[in-house]
Design an enzyme around this catalytic site. Structure first.
Site, PDB file in Angstrom:
ATOM      1  N   ARG A  76      11.540  -4.823  -2.428  1.00  0.00           N
ATOM      2  CA  ARG A  76      11.704  -4.675  -3.883  1.00  0.00           C
ATOM      3  C   ARG A  76      12.246  -3.295  -4.229  1.00  0.00           C
ATOM      4  O   ARG A  76      13.107  -3.155  -5.093  1.00  0.00           O
ATOM      5  CB  ARG A  76      10.373  -4.891  -4.597  1.00  0.00           C
ATOM      6  CG  ARG A  76       9.882  -6.307  -4.565  1.00  0.00           C
ATOM      7  CD  ARG A  76       8.537  -6.424  -5.225  1.00  0.00           C
ATOM      8  NE  ARG A  76       8.023  -7.773  -5.145  1.00  0.00           N
ATOM      9  CZ  ARG A  76       6.820  -8.126  -5.537  1.00  0.00           C
ATOM     10  NH1 ARG A  76       5.992  -7.230  -6.045  1.00  0.00           N
ATOM     11  NH2 ARG A  76       6.432  -9.369  -5.434  1.00  0.00           N
ATOM     12  N   GLU A  85      -3.319  -4.207  -3.800  1.00  0.00           N
ATOM     13  CA  GLU A  85      -4.361  -5.246  -3.726  1.00  0.00           C
ATOM     14  C   GLU A  85      -5.544  -4.786  -2.870  1.00  0.00           C
ATOM     15  O   GLU A  85      -6.019  -5.496  -1.979  1.00  0.00           O
ATOM     16  CB  GLU A  85      -3.776  -6.562  -3.215  1.00  0.00           C
ATOM     17  CG  GLU A  85      -2.887  -7.257  -4.222  1.00  0.00           C
ATOM     18  CD  GLU A  85      -3.568  -7.654  -5.528  1.00  0.00           C
ATOM     19  OE1 GLU A  85      -4.810  -7.558  -5.659  1.00  0.00           O
ATOM     20  OE2 GLU A  85      -2.846  -8.064  -6.449  1.00  0.00           O
TER      21      GLU A  85
END
Length: 179
Positions: free
Chosen positions: A52, A106
């Site tokens: 990304r 996360e």
């Protein structure tokens, strides 16, 4: 940017990872000779985040694009000698590295996160201007992310807390909630 220690609790699909990737790219482009590490619960996830960043790099205006010394699935290295590395979270992920900015994605879902965090924290806390960004969706209470989050909210640790609830996301309203 002013905070050395940031922790983000955000709902799913709220843009926390994309926002973090934007910041990591900005940090690498405008701060020479820095090492940024992306650590996720799985190596594939960390590499996806690096992909990304690479896509963002390819789509910024040409005059902002630096030269790249290395561009592969595990790292980006720029002409200003800054680099972004991607790895799975493990006690040895950061051993021997001098990291200026550490991104933990996360983190509430990492197994044995307390061991990992203990080994990682010393890498960041030893510097005077090193940074750490921890993001996650909620995963119950008692885990390491939860403990750091609660400490930040109660202002008993050095972390600055940021929260994104489902209703903060554009397009999510009572109608969305009902659906």
């Amino acid at each position: 940017n002013e905070n050395r220690f940031s922790i983000v609790l955000a709902c799913r699909q709220s843009g926390k990872s994309i926002s973090a990737c934007c910041y990591l790219l900005w940090f690498a482009l405008f701060n020479p000779e820095k090492t940024i590490a992306i650590l996720a619960n799985k190596g594939a996830t960390a590499r996806e985040m690096l992909a990304r960043v690479t896509l963002m790099l390819e789509n910024i205006p040409f005059f902002l694009q630096p030269g790249c010394k290395a561009l592969n699935k595990g790292s980006l290295e720029f002409s200003n000698n800054s680099r972004i590395l991607a790895a799975a979270k493990s006690g040895s992920s950061n051993r021997g590295l001098s990291v200026n900015l550490l991104y933990l994605d996360e983190f509430a879902f990492v197994e044995r996160a307390d061991e990992f965090y203990t080994s990682t924290y010393s890498v960041i806390s030893s510097g005077k201007d090193t940074k750490i960004i921890v993001t996650s969706t909620a995963n119950g209470i008692g885990n390491t992310f939860y403990k750091i989050w609660e400490g930040a909210v109660q202002e008993v640790n050095e972390f600055k807390s940021f929260r994104v609830d489902w209703w903060d996301v554009p397009g999510r309203d009572e109608e969305w909630k009902k659906q």
